[in-house]
Design an enzyme around this catalytic site. Sequence first.
Site, mmCIF file in Angstrom:
data_model
loop_
_atom_site.group_PDB
_atom_site.id
_atom_site.type_symbol
_atom_site.label_atom_id
_atom_site.label_comp_id
_atom_site.label_asym_id
_atom_site.label_seq_id
_atom_site.Cartn_x
_atom_site.Cartn_y
_atom_site.Cartn_z
ATOM 1 N N HIS A 14 0.888 -1.154 0.226
ATOM 2 C CA HIS A 14 0.046 -0.094 -0.103
ATOM 3 C C HIS A 14 0.940 1.163 -0.136
ATOM 4 O O HIS A 14 1.818 1.303 0.538
ATOM 5 C CB HIS A 14 -0.874 0.044 1.153
ATOM 6 C CG HIS A 14 -1.963 1.099 1.224
ATOM 7 N ND1 HIS A 14 -1.978 2.317 1.215
ATOM 8 C CD2 HIS A 14 -3.362 1.000 1.113
ATOM 9 C CE1 HIS A 14 -3.111 2.810 1.122
ATOM 10 N NE2 HIS A 14 -3.811 2.160 1.025
ATOM 11 N N ARG B 60 -6.169 10.081 -0.333
ATOM 12 C CA ARG B 60 -5.651 10.639 -1.690
ATOM 13 C C ARG B 60 -7.087 10.950 -2.473
ATOM 14 O O ARG B 60 -7.162 11.696 -3.199
ATOM 15 C CB ARG B 60 -4.963 9.718 -2.464
ATOM 16 C CG ARG B 60 -3.348 9.733 -1.984
ATOM 17 C CD ARG B 60 -2.452 8.643 -2.431
ATOM 18 N NE ARG B 60 -2.941 7.475 -1.809
ATOM 19 C CZ ARG B 60 -2.974 6.271 -2.179
ATOM 20 N NH1 ARG B 60 -2.756 5.942 -3.492
ATOM 21 N NH2 ARG B 60 -3.292 5.250 -1.625
#
Lengths: 219, 546
Positions: B316, B336
């Site tokens: 990740h 994000r």
Amino acid sequence: MSDDKVSLVIEGREVEAPSTASIIQAYSASGGQLVTNVGCMGQGVCGSCRCMVRREGSRDVTMELACETPVEAGMQVAFVSYFQPKRPHVYDLETLTGGWQILDAIDEVFPQAKSCRHCGGCDRACPRGLDVQKGVEYAVQGDVLAAKDVFSECIMCNLCTLACPERIRPNHLGLFVRRALAALTLRPVELMRRLRQIESGALTVDTSTVDAPRQERRP
Amino acid sequence: MIPYAEALAALRRAGGAYPMRDDGLAVAELLQRHHPDNIGGKPVPLAVGVNAGMLCQPEVAALLQTNALIDDVDIAGAETLNTDILVIGGGGAGCAAALTAAGEGARVILATKLLLGDSNTVMAEGGIQAAVGEDDSPQRHFEDTYTAGHRAADRDLVAQMALDGPDAIRWLIKLGMAFDTVEDRPFGGSLKRKTPGGATAPRILSYRDFTGLEMMRVLREAVGLHRGVQVMDRCPAVELLSDDRGGCVGAVVYSLEHHRFVLVRARRTILATGGSGRLHLNGFPTSNHYGATADGLVLAYRMGAKLREMDSYQYHPTGIAHPAHLAGGLISEAARSEGAKLVNGLGERFVDELKPRDVVASAILRECAEGRGVARDGQAGVFLDVPGLVREKPDVLASTLVSLAHLAAKCRIDPTEEPMIVYPTLHYQNGGVAIDGSGRASVPGLFCVGEVSGGIHGRNRMMGNALLDIISFGRRAGAKAAESATEPYASRAGIGHIHDWQRQLTLAGLPLDARGPHVFPAYGNFDLAADARLTARRAAAQGGRR
């Protein structure tokens, strides 16, 4: 970051650990067998590493999550071993068919809730600092939206259940209210439309569309 | 590497207007040069088992090719329980399977290593994919997933999951799971949707930024209240049970509380043991739950279940890099998705933050490898510009990124002022046991659901597809397994298959004293042989003295 070592007592054992370590990291690094009272290891969402903490110079015992609590010199820590109390509050969400019954249902499934004596034990026990007692009160009064919000960040560690002398099991009451509200009222319109399209066979997936690779561009 | 103070000054000078760096690398090249699957331990061919010759991450290969933890003598006289369905694993996939099977009238035993609900599911933050929007479709969901997975997935599994999405959401709502809506109007309102990296339409449904916690507490309560499910906490599976034809007929579980083995005979066995992040492959920190030690994968392979994509893991992009004691902990992709930018030590952006995870992670590793990362107290990473996001969306921390605010507090930083330092963290096992549309493995009687299974995510999983996968396939496996409830039990149930396995290991020149699965990470300080007093038992069984 300092490399200072502190010494503390975990589960009756003297342990040395860097001052930045969490309680659970210190316990594991000292050779303690870690096969229970452990879960998400730092995110603070599973509630499995609940522990009683007494800090040096204080007579108070606080309830904390060992994965989120940094060690301190002179700290004394005891894990609150997992416990699975019998479930006196049994219900079947599917039998709740309409919102009009919600007050009766709360009273029927959690009859002890109305006899809360406001001792505050649940509030002190909550490692997340939720207004547990207030949440119980909201639920009893039928202010279900307020109750739902109080328990929104509950991690179901069961410490309030352990602490309640009236056996209200506040976190389970909170979850009951939350589940009932979602199951009874959440009917998103685009979801209903999409389900109808799929179930009527109007929408399917054609797996041949990916035969030619989609152009992968620069990142 | 650029020292923190200097990097922070560069970030602040840019004041949100970061130039985009372009080094001209195409996606395939970026992955080849910087993804840990390609630059970490070189994949090795498996030496034994049904996939002999298939490339596998080396540390995983070593674990897959271990000897069993127990021998026949260790379980002689052990208590035996009988059930229709045995589910191993208490996360989302296991609970979905157990609830569905019990709902069909089957008797279910759910055995779990830690406590019910202790799993990666509870830690999932971002959300769950389901194509419900008018601007979206299951077709798009299928195509996005297949493409993000580098066209390695089983198309039929992906298509089925994409079509299952909306019904999975309805099932969860019926169980009492809440989802965020636009304008807080539940009846007839609209679900709030976010765009996952690699998607062509907003498709992530969520409950704030702790969707997994909301899902897991609902599933845990539903399982706990169901009369058809008996939960065995603190009972890791240490071997599967086989009949005389090599089919799976249950498992040997070890009770950590009573220090003894229990045989659970079942008509069907559903492995839902999760992934392998706690193996810390290639030396990476992990975002995974403590229990993610690949137990089910090892047991299934030993019994002959086919695996796939065992050389592919997801790192990740945004694990915590600093402070060191929190390294590996996850900052949700939701940050994000909301618009937070990644910035290197020179105050430049270097990747479209919403590209698939393997691309973004590789780009971060590239920045660090080429000296444009940020160094602080011996930790390296890049900035996640949370202050910049807060300037654009002032209430974002209070309303949607609640967990991020909590995390920043633990890192002892003020997220409105100071950026987080992030570095990729081992997050997901892309491959696993090959399954069909009902979750059936190639071994008769054995189902695998959730992260232990493979074929759905190809070589890279999209955000939100894990939570969908566990519900979609968990329910299907539970329903299919429940159809067996009227069949007779196999007449034999033992661990005979390990003798054949031991022969294979010996023939391949592999040692018999390396045993697996690990059950707990090394820092759990757990040794099954010592805990169960196996040496003493074996000696006693052979007529020796304790």
